[in-house]
Write an enzyme that holds these catalytic residues in place. Sequence first.
Site: not given
Length: 312
Positions: A54, A98, A121
Amino acid sequence: MTAELIDGRGIAGKVRDEVRSGVEELKRKTGVVPKLAVVMVGNDPASDVYVKTKEKAAKSVGIETRTVRLGADVSEKEVISLLDCLNDDESIHGVLVQLPLPEHVDPLRVASAVDPMKDVDGLHPDNVGLLLIGAPRFVPCTPAGIQRMLVESGVTTEGKHVVICGRSMIVGRPLAALMMQKHAAANATVTVAHTGTKHLADVTRRADILVAAIDQPEGIKAEMVKPGAVAIDVGVHRLEDGSRKKGYRLVGDVDFEEVKGKASVISPVPGGVGPMTVAMLLVNTLKAATMAVRPDEYIDREPVDIQLLSVG
């Protein structure tokens, strides 16, 4: 029949080019450079690889990153305290935690602690609710990537039966909500299968579009797929393989070698959904930055169909 392969890497490259242009335009017009903060708790090797991927992708399109790594023994309170600081930092436009988290840290509490305007997200309850009513702010990255892959590959979803194997908050549930939306890139009839589903193969064989997110290496076999169906593979697993230089091979939740002879279109592993997930994270980060600096000019929602609030 051999299925047509979906080129996830190629489509993701196209998305990255779009984001790069958007980042350059935002910087030119406002002087602002989008910035993404990534929080990693613990030292899971797979998570470390994902975070580095990422970071690299963000850098390639001009998005700045800040990665904060916390020990596996950090308390939930400390994680939320960090998120409060990132929420208050005006230089940061997107915040991502994460997953997975250590067992003692509640992922729902953590997701709820992220500023919903920075929740790239798409897991904050506010953003989940907006998606469900048809006015999404941030669509979770994997479902958004799957939808974009289908569109770019010329797969029609309107009126089709989409069967999603898996009901996670990261893939299954938000993808179901996305595929039910009343517009051309969705408008499907959706079935969500899960560990409580009886006679799974009977369900999957009814799918025009089958999405596998069951976390079982090669768990979807050819006998479970309708001839000519579209197979989208979300899983990623590392299997030992002494014939490979690295000593392993990557497979998905779909038995690729079996299913490619029965499906009409299939996404490979690697090179399918994975690159798209990362690309859509970049899309969400640019969107978050744009909303932060130009809220009155940023319009990206289709109006909610009020009829859908009361009728099917």
